[in-house]
Structures are given as C-alpha cells and as structure tokens.
Design an enzyme around this catalytic site. Structure first.
Site, short mmCIF file in Angstrom:
data_model
loop_
_atom_site.label_atom_id
_atom_site.label_comp_id
_atom_site.label_asym_id
_atom_site.label_seq_id
_atom_site.Cartn_x
_atom_site.Cartn_y
_atom_site.Cartn_z
N GLY A 182 -13.69 4.46 23.06
CA GLY A 182 -14.08 3.98 21.74
C GLY A 182 -15.45 3.33 21.69
O GLY A 182 -15.85 2.81 20.64
N GLU A 221 -22.24 14.67 15.49
CA GLU A 221 -21.27 15.52 14.81
C GLU A 221 -21.13 15.08 13.37
O GLU A 221 -21.43 13.93 13.02
CB GLU A 221 -19.89 15.39 15.46
CG GLU A 221 -19.75 15.95 16.84
CD GLU A 221 -18.37 15.71 17.40
OE1 GLU A 221 -18.00 16.44 18.34
OE2 GLU A 221 -17.66 14.80 16.93
N LYS A 240 -7.49 2.18 19.87
CA LYS A 240 -6.17 2.33 19.28
C LYS A 240 -5.33 1.06 19.35
O LYS A 240 -5.41 0.29 20.30
CB LYS A 240 -5.44 3.48 20.00
CG LYS A 240 -6.21 4.79 19.95
CD LYS A 240 -5.78 5.75 21.04
CE LYS A 240 -6.72 6.94 21.12
NZ LYS A 240 -6.43 7.81 22.29
N GLU A 243 -12.68 15.20 21.78
CA GLU A 243 -13.01 15.04 23.19
C GLU A 243 -11.78 15.31 24.03
O GLU A 243 -10.66 15.45 23.52
CB GLU A 243 -13.54 13.64 23.47
CG GLU A 243 -12.54 12.51 23.21
CD GLU A 243 -13.13 11.15 23.49
OE1 GLU A 243 -14.36 11.05 23.59
OE2 GLU A 243 -12.35 10.19 23.62
N ARG A 302 -7.51 12.03 32.24
CA ARG A 302 -6.73 10.97 32.87
C ARG A 302 -5.46 10.75 32.10
O ARG A 302 -5.22 11.37 31.07
CB ARG A 302 -7.55 9.67 32.89
CG ARG A 302 -8.04 9.27 31.50
CD ARG A 302 -8.71 7.92 31.47
NE ARG A 302 -9.41 7.67 30.23
CZ ARG A 302 -8.85 7.27 29.10
NH1 ARG A 302 -7.53 7.10 29.04
NH2 ARG A 302 -9.56 7.03 28.03
N VAL A 348 -3.41 5.38 27.76
CA VAL A 348 -2.66 4.14 27.57
C VAL A 348 -1.36 4.42 26.81
O VAL A 348 -0.32 3.82 27.07
CB VAL A 348 -3.51 3.10 26.78
CG1 VAL A 348 -2.73 1.81 26.58
CG2 VAL A 348 -4.82 2.82 27.50
N ARG A 392 0.25 -2.05 20.79
CA ARG A 392 -0.49 -2.76 21.84
C ARG A 392 -0.66 -4.23 21.45
O ARG A 392 -1.35 -4.54 20.46
CB ARG A 392 -1.86 -2.13 22.05
CG ARG A 392 -1.82 -0.67 22.43
CD ARG A 392 -3.21 -0.21 22.85
NE ARG A 392 -3.30 1.25 22.92
CZ ARG A 392 -4.38 1.89 23.38
NH1 ARG A 392 -5.44 1.19 23.76
NH2 ARG A 392 -4.40 3.21 23.42
#
Length: 465
Positions: A165, A200, A237, A288, A292, A295, A338
């Site tokens: 982010g 973009e 997020k 994107e 990996r 979260v 979160r």
C-alpha cells in the site's frame, strides 16, 4: 518433508509458521531482534537465534545474519512470511547459493513480478486485462503527463518496486501531476531504494478483489476462490472476507481463470495472490501480483479447509499438491478484522506502548491470530498489528454478527494505546458494508462523516467498551 525451517520474520506470521511446522513434524527456528526476545514465536519455536538490534535493516532485513543463523542451526529451508524479505529475489538467490530452500517462488519469477511495470507487461501478454497506462517505467514527469492525458483522469502513480500500500498517489487534477510525480518518486526512492514509477487509470468506486493461487513444481496450478479486501485506509487493508460478496458468478469464474492462466504463464511456484480492481460495471483489471502469503490468508483457509502454510511446505519440499481444482469447495463466509494499535481519530496514527491487559475473544468458529500478550511492548520499529480476528459462519449475516461480537469481547489496555477495534465494529455496521456494496472509498467516507459529527457528537472511542 523438510527437516528444519527457519522463520525469517516476526509477530503473528512467525508464530503461524512455527505452529504449521510443529503440526507437520518439522523442526522450527525463530530469529529475533533484541525487541522481540520475549516474543511468542521465540518461546514456541524449537530453537531461537538473535540476529540484531530492533531496526529492521539491522535484523529482519539483515540477510547475512539470517543466512548464518540458518547454517548454524542446520535449517534446510527458510520461510520468509510476508513483508521484510518475502519478495526479495536477491535473498532467494542467496538462499539457493547456500543450499537452503527458499519457501516461495523462484528468484527469476519474483524478479519479474516484483517489477510492477514488467509484471503488467507480462500479464497483458498472457491475456489478462490490465488498466490503461504507461507501457513501462516513466522516464519523466512530462511523460507521466502525456500518458495521463491519453488514458484520462483520474490516474494513479505507483512505485515500480512498491508494495504494502506504499508508494502510490491518486491524481485527479492535471495541475497536481508534476508535484505528485516528484513526491511519489522521492518516497519510492526513500522506502524502496528505487525511484521508478508507472501510471495507470484510477477507477473510482472500485472494489478490491483478489484470487489465491497455489502452484507446485509438477505442473499443477489451481485457485482457491476470491476474497474482498475493499475496506482500506491509505491503500492498506482493514477487513477482508471470503468469498467476495455480491460478485457475479461469471465475473468470479473469469477472474479465477485469469489468475491461474497468469500463474502458468510465468512459471509460478508456491502460494501467490492476484489482485484485481473491479469497477461498478463489474469490469475487472489486474493491479498486481503478490509473490508471498497474504496477511488475509486465514479467510481462504476458513472457507476451503486448506492449510496454505502446510501446502507451502509441501511445495517447497518438491512434493505435488495433494489437491485438485475439484477438491477446492467454498463453504460459508469468513471475515477477518485487523486489530491494530492505531488511533482512527488521528488518521490511524500508531499508538505504541506496553499492553497492561490483553484478553482475546473466543467462541465457536472464531480464530484469533496474534502474538500479543499482557506485558508485550508494541514498539515503534514494526507494524502495529496486534491481532487478526477471523470468524466463519454459514452465511454472511451470521458471519458479520459473529465478527462484531468477537471484536466487542476484546480487552486491550495500555497507557496511551488505542486500537482499531471500535472503528472496525462501526464499519461492520455501516449500511454499505452490510449490503455488500462498499468500495475502497468507504473508510475515507466514514472518516469525513466522523469529522463532521465531532464538534457536537464525539466520535466513539477506538477502544470497545
């Protein structure tokens, strides 16, 4: 299987990997900075190695110290978690040079997809829809202005080496483009060591939907459905859920097929995430690819029953996936909130401090991923995440009710500390969120609404009562 895995990370993800290794019968090694010497991962791992002082560059980004810790403890693999070195192809190459398995994609794949401009080109070549924008990295502010004029405002500038982010700027006014270009380039240079940017078209009132993929070294590539990650602050997020609510089946299926096709096109190996922006007209474009674990991976685990970390370990050991696409069935709804040590009333500023009280909630179909405990110090060097509250239910209404009840039960106390728990409860209750029509603009709108109320009606504290 692998015999010993060193976990090159900290916090709840380090603990998550340690637990997965224990269940798989694999010995685990935790590394830690001075600030994390009493962490839960250090306590529960089979072995722990000190790698440096608190600043990340001296510890969790210190490749020589981490590799030496692996060699000294006999680790035959390294799990990077997320963040830090998880998407660093140089680190993966160093691991290979020392005969250590890097639990992630091959270095050349990470190199290609880590360069966001090159990843755009590769996915466009594979037939995935990408947003109109620059064909590669921009050479100057003048080129940025020319591309923006061509694709139409608003536009978004992004760091080629960006992630998490960071390194982004939305530009709505042509008069602000040069300033935004220079500021974003300086930020990218400072944070990522790479000042290159690409551009973009920016989609207003968009949703952020992503697809989890798993790929082994035997030619199997599959998806595990879609997640919605539209509740964000500063492109980071706060709430995720699976499956994405209200997404038409044909859009979901096309998105999942595109992700698998893109993964195959670049020879992807391991767990990865294809992130898409979805317009109000249900058009989707690739943003994107994250090389990996995410979260928010628990929501996918909750609705599919697949242990993603266990599958990462299998893939890294050269074993075939024990799954086919037909085995992946989504049941019910999962929501992840979160809980960060941040103050929503001060633009989510971190509120470090020592936890005098930390009592996580429980109950049926509730999963709390946390490394926090009473006496733990939330310091200034690392992410402010305290816990991920993940719930499951047969339907979305029941899942949202369970998520609210779970957040209400948290007891977190520390001098000067605030958390996002109260804000998350307000978000769950927001009419747009409950209707499943929320977009990435929701948090900004809620912040404006709260500011407008504040002179007469104080905003509810970030701490639950």
């Amino acid at each position: 299987m692998l015999s010993t895995v060193l976990v090159a990370n900290r916090g709840e993800i380090a603990l998550r990997v340690v637990r997965a290794c224990r269940e798989a019968g694999i010995r685990s090694v935790a590394v830690y900075s001075t600030a994390d010497r009493d962490s839960a991962a250090v306590r529960l791992a089979d072995q722990a190695v000190h790698i440096g002082p608190p600043p990340p560059k001296a510890s969790y980004l210190n490749i020589p110290a981490i590799v030496e810790a692996a060699r000294a403890t006999g680790a035959d693999a390294i799990h990077p978690g997320y963040g830090f070195l998880s998407e660093d192809p140089d680190f993966a190459e160093v691991c290979a040079a020392h005969g250590i398995v890097f639990i992630g994609p091959p270095p050349q794949v990470m190199q290609r997809l880590g360069d966001k401009a090159e990843a755009r080109a590769a996915m466009a070549e594979a037939g995935l829809p990408v947003l109109p924008g620059s064909s590669g990295a921009l050479s100057s502010a003048a080129e940025a202005a020319a591309v923006a004029e061509l694709v139409g405002y608003p536009v978004i500038l992004k760091a080629v080496a960006g992630g998490g982010g960071r390194g982004m700027a939305v530009v709505r006014d042509p008069d602000r483009l040069v300033w935004a270009y220079n500021e974003t380039r300086a930020h990218a240079r400072a944070v990522f060591g790479d000042e290159r940017l690409y551009l973009e078209r920016y989609v207003d009132d968009a949703r952020h939907v992503e697809v989890q993929v798993l790929c082994d070294t035997h030619g199997t590539a599959l998806h595990l459905g879609v997640r919605d990650c539209s509740v964000q602050r500063r492109h980071q997020k706060l709430i995720e859920e699976a499956p994405a609510p209200g997404l038409p089946h044909e859009v979901r299926d096309a998105m999942c097929e595109a992700a698998v096709r893109g993964a195959r096109a670049v020879g992807y190996v391991g767990a990865g995430t294809f992130e898409f922006v979805v317009s109000p007209a249900w058009e989707f474009h690739l943003m994107e690819i994250n090389c990996r674990l995410q979260v928010e991976h628990p929501v996918t685990e909750m609705v599919t029953g697949v242990d993603l970390v266990r599958e990462q370990l299998r893939i890294a050991a050269g074993q075939p996936l024990g799954l086919s696409q037909d085995d992946i069935v989504v049941h019910g709804v999962a929501v992840e909130c979160r809980v960060n040590a941040e103050d929503p009333d001060r633009e989510f500023a971190p509120t470090p401090g020592t936890l005098d009280e930390f009592v996580p909630p429980g109950g049926p179909f509730v999963r709390i991923d946390t490394h926090a405990f009473p006496g733990w110090t939330v310091g200034p060097h690392y992410d402010s995440l305290l816990a991920k509250a993940v719930v499951w239910a047969p339907d979305r209404a029941e899942a949202l009710a369970r998520a609210d009840r779970t957040l209400a039960e948290f007891r977190i106390g520390g001098r000067g500390m605030r958390t996002t728990a109260g804000f998350l409860r307000r978000t769950l209750a927001h009419p747009d969120f409950r209707a499943g029509v929320h977009t990435t603009a929701l948090v900004d709108a809620m912040t404006v609404e709260a500011a407008e109320r504040r002179p007469d009606t104080p905003v509810v504290s970030a701490e639950p009562v």
